[in-house]
Design a protein around this motif. Structure first.
Motif, short mmCIF file in Angstrom:
data_model
loop_
_atom_site.label_atom_id
_atom_site.label_comp_id
_atom_site.label_asym_id
_atom_site.label_seq_id
_atom_site.Cartn_x
_atom_site.Cartn_y
_atom_site.Cartn_z
N LEU A 1 -23.14 -2.28 16.70
CA LEU A 1 -22.21 -2.17 17.43
C LEU A 1 -22.12 -1.18 18.52
CD1 LEU A 1 -19.65 -3.84 15.20
CD2 LEU A 1 -19.57 -4.58 17.21
N THR A 2 -21.22 -0.96 19.51
CA THR A 2 -21.38 0.92 19.96
C THR A 2 -19.67 0.98 19.96
OG1 THR A 2 -20.51 -0.33 22.27
CG2 THR A 2 -22.92 -0.80 21.56
N GLU A 3 -19.91 2.27 20.40
CA GLU A 3 -18.48 2.73 20.27
C GLU A 3 -17.59 1.77 21.22
OE1 GLU A 3 -18.27 6.60 18.42
OE2 GLU A 3 -16.08 6.37 18.95
N ALA A 4 -17.95 1.73 22.33
CA ALA A 4 -17.29 0.89 23.74
C ALA A 4 -16.53 -0.62 23.06
CB ALA A 4 -17.91 0.98 24.44
N GLU A 5 -17.41 -1.36 22.28
CA GLU A 5 -17.22 -2.41 21.59
C GLU A 5 -16.11 -2.64 20.66
OE1 GLU A 5 -20.84 -4.80 22.49
OE2 GLU A 5 -21.14 -3.41 20.70
N LEU A 6 -15.89 -1.46 19.82
CA LEU A 6 -14.86 -0.90 18.91
C LEU A 6 -14.23 -1.11 19.41
CD1 LEU A 6 -17.46 1.12 16.24
CD2 LEU A 6 -16.72 -0.97 15.82
N GLU A 7 -13.78 0.16 20.41
CA GLU A 7 -12.36 0.29 20.84
C GLU A 7 -12.35 -1.02 21.85
OE1 GLU A 7 -13.72 3.79 23.43
OE2 GLU A 7 -13.63 5.33 21.94
N ARG A 8 -12.79 -1.64 22.33
CA ARG A 8 -12.11 -2.73 22.55
C ARG A 8 -11.83 -3.85 21.76
NH1 ARG A 8 -16.16 -6.47 25.59
NH2 ARG A 8 -15.43 -8.07 25.59
N VAL A 9 -12.29 -3.94 20.61
CA VAL A 9 -11.48 -4.78 19.47
C VAL A 9 -10.38 -4.71 18.53
CG1 VAL A 9 -12.48 -5.83 17.19
CG2 VAL A 9 -13.95 -5.35 18.70
N ALA A 10 -10.38 -3.02 18.96
CA ALA A 10 -9.34 -2.57 18.42
C ALA A 10 -8.29 -2.00 18.63
CB ALA A 10 -9.51 -0.86 17.81
N GLU A 11 -8.46 -2.44 20.19
CA GLU A 11 -7.34 -2.19 21.10
C GLU A 11 -6.72 -3.89 21.19
OE1 GLU A 11 -5.48 -2.15 25.32
OE2 GLU A 11 -7.43 -3.30 25.03
N THR A 12 -7.52 -5.20 21.14
CA THR A 12 -7.32 -6.34 21.27
C THR A 12 -6.42 -6.38 19.70
OG1 THR A 12 -9.46 -5.98 22.40
CG2 THR A 12 -8.30 -8.50 22.15
N VAL A 13 -7.27 -6.11 19.33
CA VAL A 13 -5.90 -6.42 18.10
C VAL A 13 -4.67 -5.44 18.06
CG1 VAL A 13 -6.42 -6.10 15.20
CG2 VAL A 13 -8.09 -6.61 16.59
N GLY A 14 -4.86 -3.65 18.22
CA GLY A 14 -4.05 -3.57 18.43
C GLY A 14 -2.50 -4.33 19.01
#
Ligand SMILES: *Cc1c(COP(=O)(O)O)cnc(C)c1O
Length: 375
Positions: free
Chosen positions: A357-370
């Protein structure tokens, strides 16, 4: 974005993987070839067990282990209520009764307190003989062996470790697949150590247990393949899959480090807003899954829908408690009191988790969940 990205994993090891597969094709020793033995030696050394016997899949590994342990009609096997179906299924297939036991909300793993109550209940009822505890290293985290092994000794029970999701996990310096009298793992592609098809393995320190499992897996062989001393099955790991796994083992510790970094990132970003998975002191997880506990089912539905709309995958492991599975309707196994599992089934959500997983992908996950904190 993928939930577990096997394409990226292949891209990271293409040259070695292609060469390893080609070598098997050129030798054409597809069953029981060089790599199978090499893999068994390597895995046994890695987990710290005397024996590793590879087989066709993790479910077979459980069945072979139960049979080698002599489990059958009249026996009780204690299984967590929150797990993949195969954990309980294999017990019922063996003719024994799976007693489903509640888990701890924080670790998702078999609760030692609920286990002792269940053992006492079965003993008091007197209809079944308690024989085996089957802890599952769910989502990559070793079960509470610090408390489970003393209970097993106290009540004279054997331990069958279901490490299908836990390969690579550690408790106090000791690796998953070395805690049971017999332990098993799965090489299903999405597991922490996965091959390119089905595969599994049994681990044990007991010479006698190892001989029995090896015999059962090859038509009950005795001195050789055409000397059959018991009725067995055909459950072997292909040479090709063993070759794949040997290449993946070269990368495995790096991958464990990478998933730990992903878990740390998720933890730092999502804790406070969400109940994140708890890894107790002395434990380390191989992060087969990264699983949040949400407030309720409607919040989960909202988050799943939002993630789907954004192309971010998520999964619910597991939506149904074992004792509520249709297959156990009417059976004594369906009579279990497991409120923690029931609540988890309504509120858990697993996020994308893999070493690439890339940092950009992790940010997208966290943003959507958050965005759905108060859903
Ligand atoms: C995957 C899994 C199994 C079964 O493994 P297969 O290789 O798919 O047969 C058993 N127990 C647990 C906990 C699992 O996650």
């Amino acid at each position: 974005m993928q939930f577990r990205d096997l394409n990226r994993q292949y891209a990271a090891m293409t040259a070695e993987m292609d060469a390893a597969i080609k070598a098997v094709l050129q030798r054409a020793d597809f069953i029981g070839g060089t790599e199978v033995w090499a893999l068994e030696q390597r895995l046994a050394a890695y987990v710290g067990a005397r024996h590793c016997i590879t087989c066709a899949n993790g479910t077979d590994a459980l069945s072979l282990a139960l049979e080698a342990m002599g489990i059958g009609p009249g026996d009780a096997v204690f299984v967590p209520d929150f797990t993949f179906f195969a954990s309980g299924e294999t017990v019922a297939r063996a003719g024994a009764v799976p007693i489903f036991v509640d888990v701890e909300a924080e670790t998702f793993n078999l609760s030692p307190v609920a286990l002792e109550a269940a053992i006492k209940r079965v003993l008091a009822q007197g209809a079944l003989q308690p024989r085996v505890i089957m802890p599952v290293d769910l989502f990559g985290l070793p079960a509470r062996y610090d408390k489970l092994l003393p209970l097993a000794r106290q009540y004279g029970l054997m331990v069958l470790e279901d490490g299908a999701q836990g390969f690579g996990g550690i408790l106090n310096g000791q690796r998953v697949c070395s805690f049971g009298d017999v332990s098993i793992t799965s090489f299903f592609p999405a597991k922490p150590l996965g091959c390119y098809g089905d595969g599994g393995a049994v681990f044990t320190d007991s010479d006698e247990m190892a001989t029995t499992v090896r015999s059962l897996a090859v038509h009950g062989k005795g001195q050789n393949k055409y000397d059959n001393v018991r009725v067995g099955v055909n459950s072997r790991l292909d040479t090709l899959q063993a070759a794949v796994l040997l290449v993946k083992m070269d990368y495995f510790d790096l991958e464990l480090k990478a998933v730990q970094e992903v878990a740390d990132w998720y933890g730092a970003t999502l804790s406070g807003a969400f109940e994140i998975p708890v890894v107790p002191v002395g434990f380390s997880s191989s992060w087969a899954q990264y699983t949040l506990r949400l407030h309720n089912g409607s919040q989960r539905d909202a988050i799943i829908a939002a993630m789907k709309a954004e192309g971010v995958p998520s999964m619910v492991y597991y939506p149904t408690a074992m004792h509520r599975q249709t297959a156990f309707t009417g059976a004594s196994s369906s009579r279990a009191d497991c409120p923690v599992t029931e609540r988890l089934c309504e509120t858990v959500l697993s996020l994308p988790m893999h070493p690439y997983l890339t940092e950009a992908e992790l940010e997208r996950v966290a943003e959507t969940v958050g965005r759905h904190l108060n859903g």
